[in-house]
Design a protein around this motif. Structure first.
Motif, PDB file in Angstrom:
ATOM      1  N   VAL A  79     -10.126   5.489  -1.374  1.00 27.40           N
ATOM      2  CA  VAL A  79     -11.245   6.053  -0.608  1.00 27.40           C
ATOM      3  C   VAL A  79     -10.804   6.487   0.786  1.00 27.40           C
ATOM      4  CG1 VAL A  79     -13.055   4.810  -1.828  1.00 27.40           C
ATOM      5  CG2 VAL A  79     -11.900   3.736   0.117  1.00 27.40           C
ATOM      6  N   GLY A  80      -9.491   6.527   1.024  1.00 26.43           N
ATOM      7  CA  GLY A  80      -9.008   6.996   2.317  1.00 26.43           C
ATOM      8  C   GLY A  80      -8.968   5.943   3.397  1.00 26.43           C
ATOM      9  N   LEU A  81      -8.855   4.673   2.993  1.00 32.23           N
ATOM     10  CA  LEU A  81      -8.818   3.602   3.981  1.00 32.23           C
ATOM     11  C   LEU A  81      -7.463   2.918   4.079  1.00 32.23           C
ATOM     12  CD1 LEU A  81     -12.248   1.851   3.342  1.00 32.23           C
ATOM     13  CD2 LEU A  81     -11.646   3.368   5.228  1.00 32.23           C
ATOM     14  N   GLY A  82      -6.654   3.021   3.019  1.00 35.86           N
ATOM     15  CA  GLY A  82      -5.411   2.267   2.953  1.00 35.86           C
ATOM     16  C   GLY A  82      -4.461   2.544   4.099  1.00 35.86           C
TER      17      GLY A  82
ATOM     18  N   ASN B 257       0.837  -1.208   0.000  1.00 39.25           N
ATOM     19  CA  ASN B 257       0.000   0.000   0.000  1.00 39.25           C
ATOM     20  C   ASN B 257       0.866   1.250   0.000  1.00 39.25           C
ATOM     21  OD1 ASN B 257      -1.673   2.233   1.274  1.00 39.25           O
ATOM     22  ND2 ASN B 257      -3.230   0.660   0.986  1.00 39.25           N
ATOM     23  N   ILE B 258       1.917   1.252   0.828  1.00 34.29           N
ATOM     24  CA  ILE B 258       2.785   2.429   0.897  1.00 34.29           C
ATOM     25  C   ILE B 258       3.544   2.616  -0.418  1.00 34.29           C
ATOM     26  CG2 ILE B 258       4.795   3.412   2.068  1.00 34.29           C
ATOM     27  CD1 ILE B 258       3.852   2.077   4.628  1.00 34.29           C
ATOM     28  N   CYS B 259       4.052   1.522  -0.971  1.00 31.98           N
ATOM     29  CA  CYS B 259       4.763   1.611  -2.249  1.00 31.98           C
ATOM     30  C   CYS B 259       3.835   2.067  -3.370  1.00 31.98           C
ATOM     31  CB  CYS B 259       5.378   0.256  -2.601  1.00 31.98           C
ATOM     32  SG  CYS B 259       6.769  -0.230  -1.548  1.00 31.98           S
TER      33      CYS B 259
ATOM     34  N   VAL C 203      -3.211  11.851   8.128  1.00 33.38           N
ATOM     35  CA  VAL C 203      -3.063  10.907   7.014  1.00 33.38           C
ATOM     36  C   VAL C 203      -3.417   9.477   7.408  1.00 33.38           C
ATOM     37  CG1 VAL C 203      -1.338  12.276   5.796  1.00 33.38           C
ATOM     38  CG2 VAL C 203      -0.604  10.645   7.531  1.00 33.38           C
ATOM     39  N   PHE C 204      -3.312   9.153   8.711  1.00 35.53           N
ATOM     40  CA  PHE C 204      -3.637   7.790   9.146  1.00 35.53           C
ATOM     41  C   PHE C 204      -5.070   7.671   9.660  1.00 35.53           C
ATOM     42  CE2 PHE C 204       1.040   7.955   9.753  1.00 35.53           C
ATOM     43  CZ  PHE C 204       1.387   6.959   8.858  1.00 35.53           C
TER      44      PHE C 204
ATOM     45  N   ILE D 248      -5.771   1.397   7.496  1.00 29.24           N
ATOM     46  CA  ILE D 248      -5.598  -0.047   7.667  1.00 29.24           C
ATOM     47  C   ILE D 248      -4.136  -0.372   7.956  1.00 29.24           C
ATOM     48  CG2 ILE D 248      -5.733  -2.266   6.466  1.00 29.24           C
ATOM     49  CD1 ILE D 248      -8.200  -1.194   4.998  1.00 29.24           C
ATOM     50  N   CYS D 249      -3.212   0.318   7.274  1.00 29.74           N
ATOM     51  CA  CYS D 249      -1.784   0.097   7.525  1.00 29.74           C
ATOM     52  C   CYS D 249      -1.424   0.397   8.970  1.00 29.74           C
ATOM     53  CB  CYS D 249      -0.949   0.978   6.597  1.00 29.74           C
ATOM     54  SG  CYS D 249      -0.979   0.464   4.861  1.00 29.74           S
ATOM     55  N   LYS D 250      -1.889   1.531   9.462  1.00 25.98           N
ATOM     56  CA  LYS D 250      -1.561   1.900  10.849  1.00 25.98           C
ATOM     57  C   LYS D 250      -2.170   0.910  11.836  1.00 25.98           C
ATOM     58  CE  LYS D 250      -1.405   5.750  14.077  1.00 25.98           C
ATOM     59  NZ  LYS D 250      -1.608   4.900  15.234  1.00 25.98           N
ATOM     60  N   THR D 251      -3.391   0.458  11.563  1.00 26.34           N
ATOM     61  CA  THR D 251      -4.028  -0.502  12.451  1.00 26.34           C
ATOM     62  C   THR D 251      -3.238  -1.811  12.497  1.00 26.34           C
ATOM     63  OG1 THR D 251      -6.187   0.457  11.913  1.00 26.34           O
ATOM     64  CG2 THR D 251      -6.180  -1.709  12.950  1.00 26.34           C
ATOM     65  N   ILE D 252      -2.740  -2.256  11.351  1.00 28.85           N
ATOM     66  CA  ILE D 252      -1.944  -3.485  11.306  1.00 28.85           C
ATOM     67  C   ILE D 252      -0.637  -3.310  12.073  1.00 28.85           C
ATOM     68  CG2 ILE D 252      -0.624  -4.996   9.763  1.00 28.85           C
ATOM     69  CD1 ILE D 252      -2.830  -4.594   7.676  1.00 28.85           C
ATOM     70  N   ILE D 253       0.044  -2.189  11.843  1.00 34.28           N
ATOM     71  CA  ILE D 253       1.316  -1.933  12.536  1.00 34.28           C
ATOM     72  C   ILE D 253       1.086  -1.808  14.041  1.00 34.28           C
ATOM     73  CG2 ILE D 253       3.198  -0.289  12.801  1.00 34.28           C
ATOM     74  CD1 ILE D 253       3.397  -2.009  10.313  1.00 34.28           C
ATOM     75  N   ASP D 254       0.016  -1.129  14.445  1.00 35.79           N
ATOM     76  CA  ASP D 254      -0.302  -1.015  15.873  1.00 35.79           C
ATOM     77  C   ASP D 254      -0.550  -2.384  16.491  1.00 35.79           C
ATOM     78  OD1 ASP D 254      -0.029   1.705  15.781  1.00 35.79           O
ATOM     79  OD2 ASP D 254      -2.181   2.134  15.654  1.00 35.79           O
ATOM     80  N   ALA D 255      -1.237  -3.258  15.750  1.00 37.43           N
ATOM     81  CA  ALA D 255      -1.523  -4.604  16.253  1.00 37.43           C
ATOM     82  C   ALA D 255      -0.243  -5.413  16.442  1.00 37.43           C
ATOM     83  CB  ALA D 255      -2.476  -5.330  15.309  1.00 37.43           C
ATOM     84  N   HIS D 256       0.803  -5.065  15.713  1.00 40.57           N
ATOM     85  CA  HIS D 256       2.102  -5.731  15.866  1.00 40.57           C
ATOM     86  C   HIS D 256       2.930  -5.110  16.983  1.00 40.57           C
ATOM     87  CE1 HIS D 256       1.168  -7.608  12.023  1.00 40.57           C
ATOM     88  NE2 HIS D 256       2.261  -8.360  12.123  1.00 40.57           N
ATOM     89  N   GLY D 257       2.415  -4.036  17.594  1.00 39.23           N
ATOM     90  CA  GLY D 257       3.169  -3.356  18.641  1.00 39.23           C
ATOM     91  C   GLY D 257       4.306  -2.510  18.086  1.00 39.23           C
ATOM     92  N   GLU D 258       4.206  -2.122  16.813  1.00 43.34           N
ATOM     93  CA  GLU D 258       5.247  -1.327  16.163  1.00 43.34           C
ATOM     94  C   GLU D 258       4.753   0.092  15.906  1.00 43.34           C
ATOM     95  OE1 GLU D 258       8.109  -2.610  15.988  1.00 43.34           O
ATOM     96  OE2 GLU D 258       7.677  -4.747  16.212  1.00 43.34           O
TER      97      GLU D 258
END
Length: 482
Positions: free
Chosen positions: A444-447, A381-383, A426-427, A450-460
């Protein structure tokens, strides 16, 4: 609410004041009583000693107390009168060894004479004659019925007790002092209660007014007025509550704006491909599009179907994330290899924009522990965003390196960048910096949400650094393989 808080405040204040004054009166009463007992014992014992010594000097041999008083009554009365004038609040009683009252002086005991006779209780007389001294601080009977304090001294003749001298005093002075104390305390209590009533009224009004304003604002907010705010006055807890309410209102207002934008974007993103698909299919069915053009237009239809699929997939991801049902499986994998795969998959788009692509890593392989599919989604998504917003011929760089105890992955691109006022959002879900949709016609402003939510779930952590009109760089951390 005001009456309730005011009633509670005034009840607590009044109860506290009343209890405080009751405790204060109890302590002072105890102290006054103790002091009164001590001072009365001292003054009465001195008076009793004086009278007893005076009589002892004159009662000698076979003389009895009765004979002495009969013979020297006037002289004795004059001496005792001088003593009473000096001692003040004291009365004197003289009895023989049998307890018969022979002489009285002072206002607290009745005069003897005539047919009326009085006696001293045997217990009191026994205490005096056996020990030579007795002090009583309690209500008595008989001739001492109207006094509280009684002090006795034995009258001796040749070492033998032949009578007793009693000095006594009323408790009226102590009662008068206590009554004066209680009256003063009650008066002071009334003034303090009045002052407390006024203070509590203004304090309650000061506390309740902002709460009332917050309540009114909350009702307007619930009715759909998202612009309402509460005035913040002071720096106390109520002011902090008002400021918190304003922050909450601002956040909800932003969320409502993003929701409206999201609905508009989703409606647009659903309607546009559906209109395109419907138009081309109708053109094929009614013969407006010749058979030799079918393949070209069916490819367009396929692309639009893929666009719809990506939109639905993002919405499903968002639903699963917010419901907390998405599970992550942590495995070891090579983040460098994943980055190279993503760059290769975007080769055509990178070439189309003539981007200067660079992949930088400290080593050929850097293994991390995370959910591979989820991290792939984040990095892709970031790329993908970096390609969308890169300028023609600009620099495009993906890097991975180890710093300390973390692996840092970043994606850099030269291009439009992000305005400073948009970086903090932006997040956020539904948020799009490219509001004109000039560069990003598919998102649509979700990517990034979702990225931040995934990274947060990893504790990063995930962050962005950008200068508008020049560059943008997204970076996130991962835990290296142990």
């Amino acid at each position: 609410m005001f009456r309730s808080i005011f009633t509670k405040y005034i009840s607590v204040f009044m109860l506290t004041i009343i209890v405080s004054f009751i405790v204060q009166i109890s302590i002072i009463s105890t102290l006054i009583g103790s002091y009164s007992d001590t001072s009365k014992e001292v003054s009465l014992s001195r008076a009793a000693d004086t009278v007893a010594e005076y009589i002892n000097e004159n009662v000698t041999g076979s003389s009895s107390v009765s004979e002495y008083i009969d013979e020297n009554g006037d002289t004795l009365s004059d001496s005792i009168r001088l003593l009473l004038d000096y001692a003040g609040d004291v009365s004197v009683v003289i009895s023989d060894i049998d307890g018969n009252v022979l002489y009285t002086a002072g206002k607290y005991v009745p005069a003897v004479g005539g047919s009326e006779t009085y006696e001293v209780s045997a217990d009191l007389l026994s205490n005096v004659t056996s020990s030579g001294y007795s002090f009583v601080s309690e209500d008595s009977e008989g001739i001492f019925a109207s006094v509280k304090y009684v002090c006795g001294r034995a009258i001796s003749s040749d070492g033998t007790a032949v009578g007793a001298v009693f000095t006594c005093s009323s408790k009226s002075n102590t009662d008068s002092l206590l009554n004066s104390l209680v009256s003063s305390t009650v008066l002071a209590s009334l003034w303090v209660m009045l002052a407390a009533l006024v203070a509590v009224y203004f304090l309650s009004e000061r506390v309740v007014r902002p709460i009332r304003d917050i309540s009114a604002a909350a009702k307007r907010f619930a009715a759909g007025d998202f612009d309402v705010r509460v005035n913040v006055v002071g720096k106390d807890e109520i002011a902090e509550l008002a400021e918190t309410f304003n922050n909450m209102a601002a956040s909800l207002a932003d969320l409502e704006n993003m929701r409206s934008t999201f609905l508009a974007n989703v409606s647009h993103d659903l309607r546009t491909p559906m209109t395109t698909i419907s138009g081309y299919i109708d053109g094929i069915l009614d013969g407006a599009i010749p058979p030799d053009k079918y393949e070209h237009y069916l490819k367009i239809v396929k692309n639009e179907v893929g666009r719809l699929s990506r939109l639905v997939s993002s919405l499903l991801d968002l639903t699963r994330i917010e419901a907390g049902v998405r599970k992550f499986t942590f495995v070891d994998f090579d983040i460098c290899e994943m980055a190279r795969e993503i760059i290769i998959s975007m080769e055509a788009r990178l070439t189309e924009k003539n981007l200067k692509v660079e992949f930088d890593s400290g080593s050929d392989n850097i293994f991390v522990t995370a959910d591979r599919d989820a991290i792939y989604q984040v990095l892709y998504n970031i790329c993908d965003n970096a390609v969308k917003f890169s300028r023609e011929g600009g620099e495009y760089k993906v890097s991975a390196s180890v710093y300390g105890k973390k692996v840092h992955v970043s994606v850099f691109n030269e291009g439009q960048g992000i305005p400073e006022e948009d970086i903090a959002h932006v997040f956020d879900r539904f948020y799009k910096s490219d509001k004109s949709r000039g560069l990003d016609k598919t998102g649509v402003g979700l990517g990034l949400y979702i990225c931040k939510t995934i990274i947060d779930a990893h504790g990063e952590t995930i962050a962005v650094n950008s200068e508008y009109g020049k560059y943008c760089e997204f970076s996130f951390t991962l835990t290296p393989k142990k």
